[in-house]
Design an enzyme around this catalytic site. Sequence first.
Site, PDB file in Angstrom:
ATOM      1  CB  THR A   1      -0.983  -0.037   1.195  1.00 46.21           C
ATOM      2  OG1 THR A   1      -1.941   1.022   1.052  1.00 46.21           O
ATOM      3  CG2 THR A   1      -0.267   0.097   2.530  1.00 46.21           C
TER       4      THR A   1
ATOM      5  CE  LYS B   1      -1.737   0.440  -3.569  1.00 44.56           C
ATOM      6  NZ  LYS B   1      -3.123   0.702  -4.030  1.00 44.56           N
TER       7      LYS B   1
ATOM      8  CG  ASN C   1      -2.795  -4.271  -5.327  1.00 43.22           C
ATOM      9  OD1 ASN C   1      -2.511  -5.123  -6.173  1.00 43.22           O
ATOM     10  ND2 ASN C   1      -4.015  -4.139  -4.844  1.00 43.22           N
TER      11      ASN C   1
ATOM     12  CG  ASP D   1      -5.450  -1.209  -6.386  1.00 44.72           C
ATOM     13  OD1 ASP D   1      -6.009  -1.767  -5.416  1.00 44.72           O
ATOM     14  OD2 ASP D   1      -4.408  -0.541  -6.273  1.00 44.72           O
TER      15      ASP D   1
ATOM     16  N   GLY E   1      -8.917  12.759 -10.433  1.00 45.84           N
ATOM     17  CA  GLY E   1      -7.653  12.267  -9.920  1.00 45.84           C
ATOM     18  C   GLY E   1      -6.750  11.793 -11.038  1.00 45.84           C
TER      19      GLY E   1
ATOM     20  N   GLY F   1      -2.438   6.649  -8.608  1.00 41.63           N
ATOM     21  CA  GLY F   1      -2.581   5.221  -8.817  1.00 41.63           C
ATOM     22  C   GLY F   1      -4.020   4.750  -8.839  1.00 41.63           C
TER      23      GLY F   1
ATOM     24  N   GLY G   1     -15.557   3.134  -1.351  1.00 41.14           N
ATOM     25  CA  GLY G   1     -14.216   2.577  -1.377  1.00 41.14           C
ATOM     26  C   GLY G   1     -14.084   1.267  -0.636  1.00 41.14           C
TER      27      GLY G   1
END
Length: 283
Positions: free
Chosen positions: A68, A72, A93, A108, A133, A136, A252
């Site tokens: 994390t 990463k 990850n 992910d 965003g 990652g 999330g």
Amino acid sequence: MTTIAGTTVLTGIMGWPVSHSLSPAMHNAAFASEGLDMAYVPLPVAPARVAEAVAGLRALGFRGVNVTMPHKAAVPPLLDRIDDDARAIEAVNTIVVEREELRGYNTDVGGFVAALREVVPEPLAGAGGLVLGAGGAARAAVLGLTRLGLSRCTVVARTTARAEELVRLLQPLAGATRFTVLGFGQLDAASVREADVLVNATPLGMDEALKVPRVLVDNILRDHIVYDVVYGQRPTMPLERARALGARAIDGLAMLVCQAALSFELWTGRPAPLDVMRSAARR
């Protein structure tokens, strides 16, 4: 309750910090549920010690670890091989130790798609997306959306340069998806309303001081699919508005559980007990 014996196979999470992580609770509950002699431990690793920590996984007999923030992007060059998703978004990850070989994966992307599919089972081919965003999480979200067949995707970052870099990286893998890039200051009501899927892939919303741009929140419609990669004690503003309007919303925590399930499957070779992991994360 996890019992550790001399035969227990270890996994864990490597980051800085990791004290807040829900992953130990999820994975230890899953191992116990499946009757596996495995355990999952937090591994706080300072950025300057990442190479040592990764190399030590072989010597210590680990089956693998999750990786994390902030490690990463630093991990891929330290591994023997990485999968296509990890190569595409330049981040790992999940590490699997397989016969002395260190293999890197990125779950992910798959976790993002799986959590979306739980709420939105119908095809999204031809739809439009807007992703807030350029880090990652945003890379995973954009790659996941293009695989679902979205015809257009707007990437919004603090600067257009960051958004352009994300598009440059992923455009070769995006098929027919057309991209638009915007800085935060350029985001307007029309851009939000014209999208079908809205994704916040930033830390904005994790606390009261970090707010998602108001223009995004104010223009959420009942027909939108709203996805926020942030998870915490309370819903973020986009999720609150989406749920108040009756729009479909994914938080999330759903993505966290789905990507964790994929890591579990890589380490064990068996399907993950999703309900057990989901329940442990919520507790």
